[in-house]
Design a protein around this motif. Structure first.
Motif, PDB file in Angstrom:
ATOM      1  N   LEU A  43      56.543  33.877  38.674  1.00  0.00           N
ATOM      2  CA  LEU A  43      55.812  34.775  39.569  1.00  0.00           C
ATOM      3  C   LEU A  43      54.453  35.160  38.987  1.00  0.00           C
ATOM      4  O   LEU A  43      53.470  35.295  39.727  1.00  0.00           O
ATOM      5  N   MET A  44      54.383  35.317  37.684  1.00  0.00           N
ATOM      6  CA  MET A  44      53.105  35.640  37.042  1.00  0.00           C
ATOM      7  C   MET A  44      52.127  34.474  37.183  1.00  0.00           C
ATOM      8  O   MET A  44      50.942  34.681  37.467  1.00  0.00           O
ATOM      9  N   LEU A  45      52.608  33.250  36.997  1.00  0.00           N
ATOM     10  CA  LEU A  45      51.748  32.082  37.185  1.00  0.00           C
ATOM     11  C   LEU A  45      51.270  31.978  38.627  1.00  0.00           C
ATOM     12  O   LEU A  45      50.103  31.660  38.881  1.00  0.00           O
TER      13      LEU A  45
ATOM     14  N   LEU B  53      48.578  34.681  39.126  1.00  0.00           N
ATOM     15  CA  LEU B  53      47.313  34.303  38.489  1.00  0.00           C
ATOM     16  C   LEU B  53      46.636  33.163  39.249  1.00  0.00           C
ATOM     17  O   LEU B  53      45.404  33.137  39.352  1.00  0.00           O
ATOM     18  N   SER B  54      47.424  32.238  39.770  1.00  0.00           N
ATOM     19  CA  SER B  54      46.848  31.144  40.556  1.00  0.00           C
ATOM     20  C   SER B  54      46.193  31.669  41.832  1.00  0.00           C
ATOM     21  O   SER B  54      45.082  31.264  42.180  1.00  0.00           O
ATOM     22  N   VAL B  55      46.880  32.555  42.515  1.00  0.00           N
ATOM     23  CA  VAL B  55      46.320  33.126  43.742  1.00  0.00           C
ATOM     24  C   VAL B  55      45.055  33.923  43.433  1.00  0.00           C
ATOM     25  O   VAL B  55      44.047  33.804  44.143  1.00  0.00           O
TER      26      VAL B  55
ATOM     27  N   ILE C 116      39.136  34.365  43.490  1.00  0.00           N
ATOM     28  CA  ILE C 116      37.856  34.534  42.791  1.00  0.00           C
ATOM     29  C   ILE C 116      36.953  33.350  43.064  1.00  0.00           C
ATOM     30  O   ILE C 116      35.756  33.514  43.346  1.00  0.00           O
ATOM     31  N   LEU C 117      37.495  32.135  42.983  1.00  0.00           N
ATOM     32  CA  LEU C 117      36.682  30.958  43.285  1.00  0.00           C
ATOM     33  C   LEU C 117      36.196  30.985  44.725  1.00  0.00           C
ATOM     34  O   LEU C 117      35.057  30.633  45.008  1.00  0.00           O
TER      35      LEU C 117
END
Length: 97
Positions: free
Chosen positions: A33-35, A38-40, A45-46
């Motif tokens: 869930l943390m990954l 962070l991916s989302v 941000i991008l």
């Protein structure tokens, strides 16, 4: 009396094994869930700094996976911002996008 102590130790040992297996599974779920989070956040941000490039890349990626070509350019934050402003403040002039 000696057998009851062995039985207690066996029960404690089984409880420890079960608790540890639950701990390991919860830790794996937490890491996944943390990954994902962070991916989302990274994609957001991008998308904030490079909206056109990200929407074009996402369109190409989805088009190759699904096989149907469509444009994800509607996800541009500028268009969303203007549409949100027009909802919140209907008397403002609409800017062309």
């Amino acid at each position: 009396m000696f057998a009851s102590n062995d039985k207690k130790l066996e029960i404690l040992n089984d409880h420890y094994k079960d608790s540890f297996s639950h701990l390991v599974s919860y830790r794996k779920q937490r890491d996944r869930l943390m990954l994902f989070l962070l991916s989302v956040l990274g994609i957001m941000i991008l998308f904030q700094y490079f909206p056109n490039q990200i929407s074009q890349s996402a369109s190409k990626f989805v088009s190759t996976k699904i096989g149907v070509e469509f444009d994800l350019h509607i996800l541009s934050p500028c268009r969303f911002h203007f549409s949100l402003d027009s909802i919140l403040h209907p008397n403002l002039p609409v800017l062309a996008t």
